[in-house]
Design a protein around this motif. Sequence first.
Motif, short mmCIF file in Angstrom:
data_model
loop_
_atom_site.label_atom_id
_atom_site.label_comp_id
_atom_site.label_asym_id
_atom_site.label_seq_id
_atom_site.Cartn_x
_atom_site.Cartn_y
_atom_site.Cartn_z
N PHE A 142 0.91 -1.04 -0.32
CA PHE A 142 0.01 0.10 -0.08
C PHE A 142 0.96 1.48 -0.25
O PHE A 142 0.64 2.40 -0.42
CB PHE A 142 -0.56 -0.12 1.31
N GLY A 143 1.69 1.39 0.69
CA GLY A 143 2.76 2.24 0.91
C GLY A 143 3.43 3.10 -0.53
O GLY A 143 3.67 3.50 -1.45
N GLN A 144 3.92 1.22 -1.13
CA GLN A 144 4.12 1.91 -3.13
C GLN A 144 3.11 2.43 -3.74
O GLN A 144 3.78 3.43 -4.84
CB GLN A 144 4.62 0.39 -3.25
N ILE A 145 2.27 2.54 -3.50
CA ILE A 145 1.13 3.34 -3.86
C ILE A 145 1.17 4.65 -4.54
O ILE A 145 1.48 5.52 -5.22
CB ILE A 145 -0.43 3.35 -3.27
N GLY A 146 2.00 5.71 -3.12
CA GLY A 146 2.25 6.85 -2.99
C GLY A 146 3.66 6.97 -4.42
O GLY A 146 4.14 8.44 -3.90
N ALA A 147 4.42 5.85 -4.38
CA ALA A 147 6.19 6.51 -4.96
C ALA A 147 5.35 5.97 -6.55
O ALA A 147 6.27 6.15 -6.90
CB ALA A 147 6.36 5.03 -4.15
N ALA A 148 4.53 6.02 -6.38
CA ALA A 148 3.90 5.63 -8.36
C ALA A 148 4.75 6.39 -9.51
O ALA A 148 4.41 7.33 -8.81
CB ALA A 148 2.77 4.72 -8.60
N THR A 149 4.66 5.76 -10.27
CA THR A 149 5.70 7.13 -11.26
C THR A 149 4.50 7.16 -12.79
O THR A 149 4.57 8.01 -13.70
CB THR A 149 6.51 7.13 -12.09
N ASP A 150 3.38 6.31 -12.83
CA ASP A 150 3.24 6.00 -13.91
C ASP A 150 1.75 5.06 -13.87
O ASP A 150 1.46 4.28 -12.50
CB ASP A 150 3.64 5.35 -15.33
N ASP A 151 1.11 5.29 -14.63
CA ASP A 151 -0.17 4.32 -14.67
C ASP A 151 -0.06 2.57 -14.03
O ASP A 151 -0.44 2.44 -13.56
CB ASP A 151 -1.14 4.29 -15.94
N GLU A 152 0.82 1.73 -15.05
CA GLU A 152 1.04 0.58 -14.49
C GLU A 152 1.79 0.48 -13.33
O GLU A 152 1.00 -0.98 -12.28
CB GLU A 152 1.85 -0.10 -15.84
#
Length: 294
Positions: A169-179
């Motif tokens: 869940f914490g990685q959601i904020g680190a996402a850089t694109d849709d995929e």
Amino acid sequence: MGSTSHDVSALAPGAHSFLVDGVRQVYHVAGSGPVCVAHSGGPGIEWAYLRTPSLEEHFTMVYVEPVGTGASGQLDNPGDYRLDTYVRFLDAVVQHLDAPRVYLLGHSHGGFVIQSYALAHPDRVAGLALYDTSPVTGGEFWAEAMAALTAYPQRHPDRPEAAAVPAAFGQIGAATDDESLAVALRAALPVYFADFWGRQDEFAPFQAAVRISLTPASAQDPTPFDVRENLAEITVPAVVIVGAYDFICPPHRAEELHAGLKDSRLVLLENSGHFGHIEQPAEFTQAVVELLRR
């Protein structure tokens, strides 16, 4: 803003699109009966996860693809992905359908949209299905959700995979694109269910199909959502549906909604989290359909 002439084909089964202030708005029609317009959550999650075939036996379901997601157009300014924008686009859809009054189903963030819509356009609403949502967000709301997320592995001590969910869940904020955002959301998705691990084979296709768009998902609405003082202005019949294990919009938020509304029924889905239409579809459908009898 959209078509105002009466056009039966606006409710023909299948995908439709029209322009709202030059931006493409797509929606999908399925089923028969009174019109119910469904607004998905997120923001940024594609509409298809909310499709509920059992509701289509009772309603002409109109599933909105919120602006910035799926086949709908993008806004020029990412800062425009705000609640008032979603309300404006929803109103364009309702006007385009040219139905005298519509039922509205809003899931999670979509529930914020339809609460706001019902307050702004009471004459266009026949009834509301407020599904796993809340009358307020803000600091306390998020602190509570994050505490429930942290506690999630303790709910499934026998499943080592559950221990990885808070970090996912914490990685959601680190996402850089849709995929990369979709990958993070899919990995975190078990926390949204009452018993993901016990029904993993059943829920895996749903998990794999989730799509999300980064720009609307990461937009920050400058105004915290809080309609608690205004709920009594909503006088149409409402059903408030909540999963007992919903970590993000928990039952006490549903109780707050129910208490503030003039004419509402509260339905607690005992074996559901945030996706009762998948976890307990028969009970979910029955709760929404009861609006037609009121």
